[in-house]
Design a protein around this motif. Sequence first.
Motif, PDB file in Angstrom:
ATOM      1  N   GLY A  94       0.798  -1.218   0.000  1.00 31.55           N
ATOM      2  CA  GLY A  94       0.000   0.000   0.000  1.00 31.55           C
ATOM      3  C   GLY A  94       0.828   1.265   0.000  1.00 31.55           C
ATOM      4  N   GLU A  95       1.935   1.264   0.750  1.00 26.85           N
ATOM      5  CA  GLU A  95       2.698   2.503   0.909  1.00 26.85           C
ATOM      6  C   GLU A  95       3.530   2.847  -0.321  1.00 26.85           C
ATOM      7  OE1 GLU A  95       2.814  -0.171   2.888  1.00 26.85           O
ATOM      8  OE2 GLU A  95       4.867  -0.686   3.470  1.00 26.85           O
ATOM      9  N   ALA A  96       3.568   1.946  -1.323  1.00 27.97           N
ATOM     10  CA  ALA A  96       4.420   2.186  -2.496  1.00 27.97           C
ATOM     11  C   ALA A  96       4.015   3.459  -3.234  1.00 27.97           C
ATOM     12  CB  ALA A  96       4.350   0.984  -3.437  1.00 27.97           C
ATOM     13  N   LEU A  97       2.722   3.669  -3.398  1.00 27.86           N
ATOM     14  CA  LEU A  97       2.257   4.834  -4.157  1.00 27.86           C
ATOM     15  C   LEU A  97       2.630   6.123  -3.428  1.00 27.86           C
ATOM     16  CD1 LEU A  97      -1.319   3.605  -5.176  1.00 27.86           C
ATOM     17  CD2 LEU A  97       0.824   3.326  -6.426  1.00 27.86           C
ATOM     18  N   LEU A  98       2.412   6.126  -2.122  1.00 29.14           N
ATOM     19  CA  LEU A  98       2.678   7.317  -1.327  1.00 29.14           C
ATOM     20  C   LEU A  98       4.186   7.584  -1.219  1.00 29.14           C
ATOM     21  CD1 LEU A  98       0.767   9.261   0.049  1.00 29.14           C
ATOM     22  CD2 LEU A  98       1.047   7.990   2.167  1.00 29.14           C
ATOM     23  N   ALA A  99       4.966   6.519  -1.222  1.00 28.15           N
ATOM     24  CA  ALA A  99       6.414   6.695  -1.116  1.00 28.15           C
ATOM     25  C   ALA A  99       6.960   7.375  -2.370  1.00 28.15           C
ATOM     26  CB  ALA A  99       7.089   5.340  -0.902  1.00 28.15           C
ATOM     27  N   LEU A 100       6.445   7.010  -3.526  1.00 30.45           N
ATOM     28  CA  LEU A 100       6.949   7.606  -4.769  1.00 30.45           C
ATOM     29  C   LEU A 100       6.233   8.910  -5.105  1.00 30.45           C
ATOM     30  CD1 LEU A 100       7.406   4.327  -6.803  1.00 30.45           C
ATOM     31  CD2 LEU A 100       9.208   5.980  -6.301  1.00 30.45           C
ATOM     32  N   TYR A 101       5.000   9.041  -4.666  1.00 31.77           N
ATOM     33  CA  TYR A 101       4.231  10.262  -4.943  1.00 31.77           C
ATOM     34  C   TYR A 101       3.635  10.809  -3.645  1.00 31.77           C
ATOM     35  CZ  TYR A 101       4.669   8.895  -9.822  1.00 31.77           C
ATOM     36  OH  TYR A 101       5.177   8.561 -11.054  1.00 31.77           O
ATOM     37  N   PRO A 102       4.506  11.319  -2.743  1.00 26.34           N
ATOM     38  CA  PRO A 102       4.001  11.760  -1.429  1.00 26.34           C
ATOM     39  C   PRO A 102       2.983  12.898  -1.532  1.00 26.34           C
ATOM     40  CG  PRO A 102       6.295  12.431  -1.745  1.00 26.34           C
ATOM     41  CD  PRO A 102       5.964  11.502  -2.860  1.00 26.34           C
ATOM     42  N   GLU A 103       3.017  13.643  -2.632  1.00 23.62           N
ATOM     43  CA  GLU A 103       2.086  14.775  -2.763  1.00 23.62           C
ATOM     44  C   GLU A 103       0.624  14.321  -2.831  1.00 23.62           C
ATOM     45  OE1 GLU A 103       4.557  14.036  -4.762  1.00 23.62           O
ATOM     46  OE2 GLU A 103       3.813  13.732  -6.781  1.00 23.62           O
ATOM     47  N   LEU A 104       0.395  13.015  -2.970  1.00 26.92           N
ATOM     48  CA  LEU A 104      -0.979  12.498  -2.852  1.00 26.92           C
ATOM     49  C   LEU A 104      -1.609  12.964  -1.539  1.00 26.92           C
ATOM     50  CD1 LEU A 104      -0.481   8.795  -3.960  1.00 26.92           C
ATOM     51  CD2 LEU A 104      -2.110  10.379  -5.005  1.00 26.92           C
ATOM     52  N   ALA A 105      -0.757  13.107  -0.529  1.00 20.91           N
ATOM     53  CA  ALA A 105      -1.241  13.491   0.800  1.00 20.91           C
ATOM     54  C   ALA A 105      -1.735  14.936   0.835  1.00 20.91           C
ATOM     55  CB  ALA A 105      -0.141  13.289   1.846  1.00 20.91           C
ATOM     56  N   ARG A 106      -1.558  15.688  -0.252  1.00 19.24           N
ATOM     57  CA  ARG A 106      -2.029  17.079  -0.276  1.00 19.24           C
ATOM     58  C   ARG A 106      -3.479  17.220  -0.743  1.00 19.24           C
ATOM     59  NH1 ARG A 106       0.993  21.588  -0.711  1.00 19.24           N
ATOM     60  NH2 ARG A 106       0.191  22.142  -2.749  1.00 19.24           N
ATOM     61  N   ALA A 129      -8.200   6.338  -2.731  1.00 19.12           N
ATOM     62  CA  ALA A 129      -7.802   4.932  -2.638  1.00 19.12           C
ATOM     63  C   ALA A 129      -6.276   4.823  -2.600  1.00 19.12           C
ATOM     64  CB  ALA A 129      -8.368   4.143  -3.815  1.00 19.12           C
ATOM     65  N   ALA A 130      -5.601   5.685  -3.384  1.00 20.54           N
ATOM     66  CA  ALA A 130      -4.132   5.671  -3.391  1.00 20.54           C
ATOM     67  C   ALA A 130      -3.598   6.080  -2.020  1.00 20.54           C
ATOM     68  CB  ALA A 130      -3.604   6.615  -4.469  1.00 20.54           C
ATOM     69  N   LEU A 131      -4.244   7.052  -1.431  1.00 24.69           N
ATOM     70  CA  LEU A 131      -3.821   7.561  -0.120  1.00 24.69           C
ATOM     71  C   LEU A 131      -3.937   6.477   0.948  1.00 24.69           C
ATOM     72  CD1 LEU A 131      -2.872  10.111   1.286  1.00 24.69           C
ATOM     73  CD2 LEU A 131      -5.242  10.857   1.454  1.00 24.69           C
ATOM     74  N   ARG A 132      -4.965   5.658   0.831  1.00 26.80           N
ATOM     75  CA  ARG A 132      -5.114   4.595   1.831  1.00 26.80           C
ATOM     76  C   ARG A 132      -4.470   3.290   1.380  1.00 26.80           C
ATOM     77  NH1 ARG A 132     -11.558   4.425   0.515  1.00 26.80           N
ATOM     78  NH2 ARG A 132     -11.358   6.640   0.819  1.00 26.80           N
ATOM     79  N   GLY A 133      -3.722   3.342   0.272  1.00 23.68           N
ATOM     80  CA  GLY A 133      -2.876   2.217  -0.119  1.00 23.68           C
ATOM     81  C   GLY A 133      -3.578   1.091  -0.847  1.00 23.68           C
ATOM     82  N   ASP A 134      -4.735   1.360  -1.420  1.00 25.07           N
ATOM     83  CA  ASP A 134      -5.484   0.301  -2.100  1.00 25.07           C
ATOM     84  C   ASP A 134      -5.132   0.280  -3.593  1.00 25.07           C
ATOM     85  OD1 ASP A 134      -7.334  -1.534  -3.020  1.00 25.07           O
ATOM     86  OD2 ASP A 134      -8.978  -0.747  -1.811  1.00 25.07           O
ATOM     87  N   ILE A 135      -4.027  -0.387  -3.917  1.00 25.25           N
ATOM     88  CA  ILE A 135      -3.502  -0.381  -5.292  1.00 25.25           C
ATOM     89  C   ILE A 135      -4.515  -0.960  -6.278  1.00 25.25           C
ATOM     90  CG2 ILE A 135      -1.719  -1.375  -6.797  1.00 25.25           C
ATOM     91  CD1 ILE A 135       0.166  -1.273  -4.393  1.00 25.25           C
ATOM     92  N   ARG A 136      -5.134  -2.053  -5.874  1.00 24.49           N
ATOM     93  CA  ARG A 136      -6.090  -2.727  -6.760  1.00 24.49           C
ATOM     94  C   ARG A 136      -7.261  -1.795  -7.122  1.00 24.49           C
ATOM     95  NH1 ARG A 136      -6.083  -8.453  -7.120  1.00 24.49           N
ATOM     96  NH2 ARG A 136      -5.028  -8.754  -5.153  1.00 24.49           N
ATOM     97  N   VAL A 164       0.580   8.395 -11.183  1.00 20.16           N
ATOM     98  CA  VAL A 164       0.292   7.496 -10.063  1.00 20.16           C
ATOM     99  C   VAL A 164      -0.555   6.321 -10.553  1.00 20.16           C
ATOM    100  CG1 VAL A 164      -0.622   7.325  -7.719  1.00 20.16           C
ATOM    101  CG2 VAL A 164       0.276   9.512  -8.537  1.00 20.16           C
ATOM    102  N   TRP A 165      -1.535   6.653 -11.403  1.00 14.90           N
ATOM    103  CA  TRP A 165      -2.422   5.591 -11.913  1.00 14.90           C
ATOM    104  C   TRP A 165      -1.613   4.563 -12.698  1.00 14.90           C
ATOM    105  CZ3 TRP A 165      -4.562   7.835  -8.564  1.00 14.90           C
ATOM    106  CH2 TRP A 165      -5.423   8.909  -8.617  1.00 14.90           C
ATOM    107  N   GLN A 166      -0.670   5.075 -13.490  1.00 16.88           N
ATOM    108  CA  GLN A 166       0.134   4.145 -14.295  1.00 16.88           C
ATOM    109  C   GLN A 166       0.934   3.208 -13.393  1.00 16.88           C
ATOM    110  OE1 GLN A 166       3.600   5.590 -16.573  1.00 16.88           O
ATOM    111  NE2 GLN A 166       2.543   4.776 -18.359  1.00 16.88           N
ATOM    112  N   LEU A 167       1.512   3.782 -12.327  1.00 16.89           N
ATOM    113  CA  LEU A 167       2.261   2.948 -11.379  1.00 16.89           C
ATOM    114  C   LEU A 167       1.334   1.902 -10.743  1.00 16.89           C
ATOM    115  CD1 LEU A 167       4.654   2.172  -9.575  1.00 16.89           C
ATOM    116  CD2 LEU A 167       4.083   4.115  -8.095  1.00 16.89           C
ATOM    117  N   ALA A 168       0.142   2.338 -10.361  1.00 14.45           N
ATOM    118  CA  ALA A 168      -0.798   1.404  -9.715  1.00 14.45           C
ATOM    119  C   ALA A 168      -1.181   0.273 -10.674  1.00 14.45           C
ATOM    120  CB  ALA A 168      -2.039   2.147  -9.246  1.00 14.45           C
ATOM    121  N   ARG A 169      -1.458   0.633 -11.918  1.00 16.53           N
ATOM    122  CA  ARG A 169      -1.840  -0.419 -12.883  1.00 16.53           C
ATOM    123  C   ARG A 169      -0.679  -1.364 -13.145  1.00 16.53           C
ATOM    124  NH1 ARG A 169      -4.281   4.063 -15.454  1.00 16.53           N
ATOM    125  NH2 ARG A 169      -2.533   4.092 -16.905  1.00 16.53           N
TER     126      ARG A 169
END
Lengths: 221, 131, 287
Positions: A94-106, A129-136, A164-169
């Motif tokens: 879950g934390e992968a998205l936030l680690a690479l794109y921390p600005e999601l938290a804004r 969903a990205a903020l709460r780490g739900d990649i799927r 971010v979406w591309q990373l998640a997919r």
Amino acid sequence: MLTVYIMGKGYRVPEGLTIMKAMEYAGYRLVRGCGCRGGYCGACATVYRLPGDYRLYADLACQTTVQDGMYIAQLPSTPAERADYQLSQVAPRGEALLALYPELARCVACNTCTRSCPQKLEVMDAVQAALRGDIRQVAELTFDCVQCGLCAMRCPAEIAHYHVWQLARRLCGAYLTPRAQHLARRVAEVESGAFDAELDRLMGMGKDELAKAYQARDIEP
Amino acid sequence: MADGLRLSREALAAPFVGKVEELSGQNLSACYQCGKCAAGCLFTEHMDALPNQVLRRVQLGDESVLAASAPWACASCLACAVRCPKGVDVARVMEALRLLALRRGLPHLDPRATAGVPQIALVGAYRKLTP
Amino acid sequence: MKRIPYFPGCAMKDQARDYERAAQAALAALGCELVELPRWNCCGTVYSLANDDLMRHVGPVRNLIRVQDMGEDRVLTLCAMCYGTLRRSARFVAADPERLSRINAFMSDEHDYRGGVEVLHLLGLLRDVVGYENLASKVVRPLTGVRAAPYYGCTLVRPREVGVDNPDQPEVFERVLSALGAEVAEFPYKVECCGAYLTVGAPAIVAGRVRDIVASAAANGADLIVTSCPLCQFNLEARRPGIGPRLPVAYLGQLLAWALGADACLPPEAEALIQGTTPAAAGAQQR
């Protein structure tokens, strides 16, 4: 005929054209901001306004019909930062998205991204969903993203949504989606030479014979 | 307290004072420097001016207080706010000072120095420490 | 089953998911079913303290609209920070119709928020809806002998008008822990800040705070610190110094679930402590 304003200059164009065709009718030769012309590639991000309406609308030029009095500007590319990563080095946690794109938290949940999406995706829900780490969930919500970048252009929190979406997919495809067993079996069959004779036979055919075989092939229902 | 601070009618009526009052919604003149906010603050060892001193400098129109470390060591815990006998919410004054600095383009949080913390911390830090 | 609308918040789906699972199981044992909002967004975690920052209230109010759209007028949070932001924003717009109408006008894609949604925290629910005595009567695995330090932190008790209890001398956490059979370790740092979001840019400041909080709890006889805030939990675990007492940290929901005989999802250190302390658990182990 109706009047549209392209980059601030007025033109008379026929009704029924897309923004892209109207621009070409007006004399623009599109070398950037134009790709598949079918709504898939996301290259022709466009912002427009209608007379008597304060809103700035965002859409794809190849998918939107011109209206009388439309003010049009193109955004052929969005220079948002894409994080540098090797997919094989990123764990699908879950934390992968936030680690690479921390600005999601804004994100302030203003929903401007959703309102600017030409694909009518629930973009803000995907940010959440990205903020709460739900990649799927992110991958599912953004499956139809064409990466036009309009969300990132409008976002007050300066999030680069489409990257971010591309990373998640990618994470979803590489790690979270079950492997297709039948594909693996078929690849093994191909590699073991099970189809070599068949392929050799096809390679040996003349053009007419090949065309005939093609016409007569089994077609999956 | 800053060395050589000059008191003047102009400084006391400076737009800076009004802006902090407007952003924070607090009546700064209500503070009578009892120091209760500083006594209860858990972060004073990381501040170059105590919370009541920060408030005093704003009262006097001393804009150099924007460079003080206090607003950045404040964790918005509101201990000062619930203890102030005059009902001044000092945490809101700290927030106003952070915002004035951030809106002038003084960056505080390096957005890339954020590894290894959960979203609950990141969201708070971005909201408090970035414009 | 009493159905209670529930706002999880991001941490409950991530680092604090054990808290959520335990709390759901515990509340089910108390006859309450948590009904998660069908859609929700981050509460913002910190409440804006500026007068010109209406945008910061959009997220919380959007969640209140989701509650309203469910036809409900209350919503439960497990997280202390979500409780603070949602409850404060609800009060903020209730007190100022002008601001509410500006927020509603901005959110043209939602129904207007009409006001009136009450934000509850798990502690308030246990006190006001379940009741201490009723809670105590449902305990099947009393936490006898466990000396638990209730760590409120900030947002549960401050500001005064929003807090779940008195900001200086709250007792709801203590009463709940007592109802579960635990011994309460009173300690002077129970409402003192852990440093919160400073953990991102200034972890050393937070480490100092955590050192004092843990030392104070230990000096007052605690074996265990209990919290309902995922940020406090993170700081107490990740920023504690290498030396000095190391107290396990557990979420309120986890102790609740343990005592009610539900799946508690306790962290290993806390589980070992409870297993080794409570007579019921010791008895169960001997059998």
